[in-house]
Design an enzyme around this catalytic site. Structure first.
Site, PDB file in Angstrom:
ATOM      1  N   SER A 251       0.835  -1.206   0.000  1.00  0.00           N
ATOM      2  CA  SER A 251       0.000   0.000   0.000  1.00  0.00           C
ATOM      3  C   SER A 251       0.865   1.251   0.000  1.00  0.00           C
ATOM      4  O   SER A 251       0.600   2.220  -0.727  1.00  0.00           O
ATOM      5  CB  SER A 251      -0.931  -0.006   1.213  1.00  0.00           C
ATOM      6  OG  SER A 251      -1.813  -1.095   1.124  1.00  0.00           O
TER       7      SER A 251
ATOM      8  N   SER B  58      -3.158 -10.982  -2.517  1.00  0.00           N
ATOM      9  CA  SER B  58      -3.412 -11.886  -3.651  1.00  0.00           C
ATOM     10  C   SER B  58      -2.440 -13.068  -3.650  1.00  0.00           C
ATOM     11  O   SER B  58      -1.562 -13.148  -4.500  1.00  0.00           O
ATOM     12  CB  SER B  58      -3.379 -11.138  -4.985  1.00  0.00           C
ATOM     13  OG  SER B  58      -2.282 -10.283  -5.089  1.00  0.00           O
TER      14      SER B  58
END
Lengths: 304, 634
Positions: free
Chosen positions: B478, B545
């Site tokens: 992030s 993911s």
């Protein structure tokens, strides 16, 4: 009302379907060609499968240098007629060490055939190889899938075979894995002979009886195909007798026992085959190693 | 056994007459199944023995093996003929299907001896998928058992129409008719409940040979056929296929030179003649058959079961995966279906994961929904389930990424039967049977719009991209993605950052952290990223993911080169030491389940487009490295 196909028509259609699936899915297929009657039928089926194109893969003969002269002759002729490339591979280490069936016993098969095959497949990077094995030949073959996967070291894991449903063949493989494909898995010896007869498939004349030079060795009857070479390896000239013989199966000439016979036509050969009381592979020494599991063990090690 | 001796006499006296008979034989494929000790292998051994398919040397080996490891005392243990693997002979069980062959005067038979244990169900299904008939064995002393039911259900599921109920070991119940009738009545009740309309019951003893090749004197009350009589006369599946409409999946395009173009395949159903109008599916283009080519000369007609090469009168597009069909009665095309699925892999099915589906010669990507129900094959109860585990059988909806030419499995094994293949391990993980297509697939069409994705991107003076950041929790995804977006904005690029935590507050608030939910999470994010890329944006996504398969799925949704996989490579120890959100601590304490890196796997990219090492680089350096790799952005 449409007709029902005969068993030979269904077997032929199945084998052709399998070959086309491989041609469509594999990156670099090859057909193993041993010049025996099963190889002859397999080659004929390949020509049918792709006609009018020539089969889109080469023939590979893993040679032991101990095949019958007639076999080398037919091999070269069939490659020419089918328009296929013929690759011949001889294990250089076996050549160098002079490996032969008399002095080296099982090592002969191991070095020339098992090792030779692995080396040839690795050398050319073939990812799928057609073989002419049939399920009626031997107990572990009866359990083998049509698409049979081998690890990077060519091993077979009989307890963990891929499910193979209908006629759907999953040809996807992991890096280094290869596939052995057996298009005539469901044929019996009788089917092979009858197909040869109905389709005029050329086979080695040694399958038919003729008067040939023979010698006895360790209780079995052999043909003296190359007397000079035999004399050299055996250390003495074997006692040669002329007999009417033929072969039920063809491997290396010192490993393949002959049978006394007068069957000189296909019908007579089939008749003799049907009335015989010993199974086909008995003429070969290979299955008798390692108790009942000889072939299974060989396959795990990478034999075809 | 008279017939066998007559055959032998014929071989000896007139081989050509015998061969003529043999040449015209048809073929029947059947399976034997039933409970573990019901005598399947013994029956097959008996069939081979009685039809003289066992040679003297094999018999000698069998006799010595029988004494060593046999289960029949001093008598011959026929089962040893069939169990071919060393492990099977040692354990006295059947693990995998064995194929055996024998002939009678009328037919050639291929018999698949199927394993009885539930753990080898996939091997039984393999054997059953090509069978015309099933012999279900029952031990007369034990009656209908759990495995009898399960195997009957599987046979029915796989579409075997001909069922023989062989009540075996009749010699051990003194050939008692009352016992036989009792078992048949019990089985009939069960069979009707699973949709088996008819079956043929017979009292036999595989061991003693009663009612196998000759009618037994021990069962004068039985008036039906012997097993061999029945096998010789029952109708084979392929003759039914010939009466259906013409279908041929194209395997291979035969193109030896510019003057010849043929389509090679095995005719699944029906028949075809030169001059017949045909349609190529899924395109729907039509032409007529000009030739049917074989090495033995052109054919006037070809029928179901034959492998041929068909030439068409017109130059139309047709390649592997297409289906040639009769023009006025083509099969359907759809992309969503209901299907029965038999799961065959140790790793359970993942709802939403993309698998390869192979059907005929077509291979497409497919995802499976949560099962509507699974069937307890022992009690036939329908149960709710989240997934399918090894040997489970369930009904679920599936969606393919491309239209599939299909028929219901009941109408065509070839166009209705499929396997699923794991995209990473390449294993065949499931077998399935299509029921029907879902109407929503037929009625929902793609609406073409005039302002295309290229126009959207051109207006923004950029090329759309999806920058997919993947890495462990706490790796810095992030932070770095945020830095990259800031720099792109300075460069006047239109961007949007999709962040894992933020998306879970809204769009994906209904999802948890199980493997299935993680897959659905990524699928939705992939779809959103794709819509934004369609709008011309440079999309940045920051999600753990963890699975390669889902990242590949998103890559495949987008045009070539638009998906950029960025691996934020941080070792687990480093990420755990940072533990910005305190999550590792919770996971280690067991307060947080399914945490990536702790009790849930992370599959690192095998060949990421860009890789940043956060131990060696600061976030700003990593962002600069990424931007440099992305240039030019037009």
């Amino acid at each position: 009302m449409t007709r029902t196909l005969t068993h030979l028509e269904r077997l032929e259609a199945e084998a052709i379907h399998i070959m086309r699936e491989v041609a469509a899915q594999a990156d670099k297929p090859v057909m193993l060609y041993s010049v025996g009657k099963d190889s002859a039928v397999m080659l004929h089926l390949a020509r049918k499968a792709f006609f009018p194109s020539p089969p889109p893969f080469p023939l590979l003969h893993v040679d032991t240098t101990w095949k019958f002269k007639d076999m080398y002759g037919l091999r070269d002729r069939m490659a020419r007629e089918s328009g296929m490339e013929l690759l011949v591979y001889q294990n250089p280490e076996a050549t160098e060490r002079g490996i032969n069936p008399f002095d080296h016993g099982p090592l002969h098969t191991d070095m020339w055939k098992t090792e030779g095959l692995k080396q040839a497949l690795d050398l050319h990077g073939f990812d799928a190889a057609f073989g002419g094995a049939r399920r009626d030949e031997e107990k572990s073959r009866a359990k083998e899938r049509i698409f049979s996967f081998r690890t990077a070291s060519h091993g077979w894991d009989p307890k963990n075979q891929r499910p193979e449903l209908w006629n759907l063949y999953n040809a996807r493989k992991n890096k280094g894995e290869s596939i052995r494909v057996f298009p005539i898995s469901n044929w019996t010896e009788l089917d092979i002979w009858q197909y040869i007869q109905l389709n005029d498939v050329p086979i080695v004349p040694l399958y038919f009886a003729a008067v040939r030079p023979t010698f006895e060795w360790e209780g079995q009857l052999f043909m003296a195909d190359d007397i000079d070479r035999l004399t050299k390896v055996l250390g003495q000239k074997p006692a040669i007798t002329e007999r009417s013989i033929r072969f039920r199966t063809l491997g290396c000439f010192p490993l393949t026992g002959a049978v006394e016979s007068t069957a000189s036509t296909l019908s007579e050969v089939i008749q003799e085959t049907l009335l015989t009381t010993t199974s086909e592979r008995q003429g070969r020494v290979i299955d008798k190693d390692a108790g009942g599991a000889g072939m299974e063990k060989k396959k795990q090690e990478g034999y075809f | 056994m008279d017939a066998i001796y007559q055959t032998e006499a014929l071989i000896a006296e007139d081989i050509d007459a015998y061969l003529d008979v043999h040449q015209h034989k048809t073929m029947l494929r059947f399976i034997t199944c039933g409970s573990v000790d019901d005598g399947k292998s013994t029956l097959i051994g008996r069939l081979l023995y009685d039809s003289k398919m066992i040679f003297e040397d094999q018999l000698a080996a069998l006799e010595s093996d029988s004494k060593k490891v046999g289960t029949q005392g001093q008598e011959i243990d026929f089962a040893l003929l069939v169990d071919g693997l060393a492990a099977e002979r040692e354990q006295g069980i059947t693990i995998d299907v064995a194929y055996r062959f024998f002939n009678t005067e009328k037919r050639k038979f291929i018999v698949a001896d199927c394993p009885g244990h539930e753990q080898y169900t996939r091997n039984m299904v393999t054997g059953a998928s090509t069978a015309d008939l099933a012999v279900i064995l029952i031990d007369a002393r034990k009656g209908v058992l759990v495995q009898t039911r399960r195997h009957s259900y599987l046979c029915q599921l796989i579409g075997i129409r001909n069922i023989v109920l062989a009540v075996n070991k009749m010699d051990l119940v003194d050939y008692d008719q009352a016992r036989f009738d009792e078992i048949v009545a019990e089985y009939r009740g069960f069979a009707t409940s699973i949709g088996i309309e008819s079956f043929t019951a017979m009292p036999i003893s595989g061991f003693k040979g009663d009612n196998i090749t000759t009618r037994s004197e021990n069962t004068p009350w039985y008036t039906g056929p012997t097993l061999i009589d029945h096998l010789e006369t029952v109708e084979v599946l392929s003759s039914l296929d010939a009466g259906k409409p013409f279908r041929m999946p194209v395997q291979w395009v035969n193109r030896p030179n510019l003057d010849f173009r043929g389509f090679s395949g095995l005719i699944a159903t029906g028949s075809v003649k030169p001059g017949d109008p045909v349609r190529v599916l899924p395109s729907g283009k039509t032409s007529t058959v000009s030739r049917i080519v074989t090495l033995d000369g052109d054919l006037d007609e070809a029928v179901a079961g034959q492998s041929v090469t068909v030439c068409l009168a017109d130059e139309i597009d047709c390649s592997r995966g297409d289906v040639l069909a009769t023009a006025d009665h083509p099969p359907q095309v759809a992309d969503q279906f209901e299907a029965t699925i038999v799961w065959m892999d140790d790793e359970a099915m993942l709802v939403g994961r993309s698998y390869w589906l192979k059907l005929g010669t077509q291979t497409v990507s497919v995802t499976v929904q949560q099962p509507k129900y699974t069937v307890n094959v022992n009690t036939l109860e329908q149960l709710a389930a989240k997934t399918l585990e090894l040997n489970a059988i369930g009904v679920a909806e599936i969606a393919t990424d491309k239209p599939l030419v299909f028929e219901a499995y009941a109408d065509s094994r070839t166009l209705g039967g499929f396997v699923l293949v794991d995209k990473l391990t390449n294993r065949t993980v499931a077998a399935g049977m299509l029921h029907f297509s879902l109407r929503r697939a037929q009625n929902v069409h793609w609406q073409a719009t005039d302002v295309t994705r290229e126009v959207h991107a051109a207006l923004k003076n950029q090329k759309a991209k999806v920058l997919w950041f993947t890495g462990l929790s706490g790796s810095g995804k992030s932070t770095i993605a945020n830095e990259v977006e800031k720099q792109l904005n300075v460069m006047n690029r239109h961007t949007f950052l999709l962040d894992g935590d933020n998306v879970r507050h809204g769009l994906n608030r209904d999802l948890g952290f199980t493997e299935a939910d993680r897959i659905e999470n990524i699928r939705r994010v992939g779809e959103v990223a794709k819509l934004m890329a369609d709008a011309g944006l440079i999309v940045l996504t920051a999600f753990i993911s963890p699975f390669r398969a889902e990242r590949e799925l998103v890559r495949k949704m987008l045009p070539e080169g638009e998906f950029v996989e960025i691996f934020v490579d941080t070792p687990l120890e480093v990420a755990e030491a940072r533990d910005v959100k305190g999550l590792y601590k919770k996971a280690r304490a067991g307060d947080l389940k399914n945490f990536t890196g702790i009790d849930s796997p992370y599959e690192p990219p095998e060949g990421p487009d860009i890789c940043v090492n956060t131990v060696a680089m600061t976030p700003a350096e990593a962002a600069e490295h990424i931007i440099r790799q992305l240039l030019p952005l037009k």
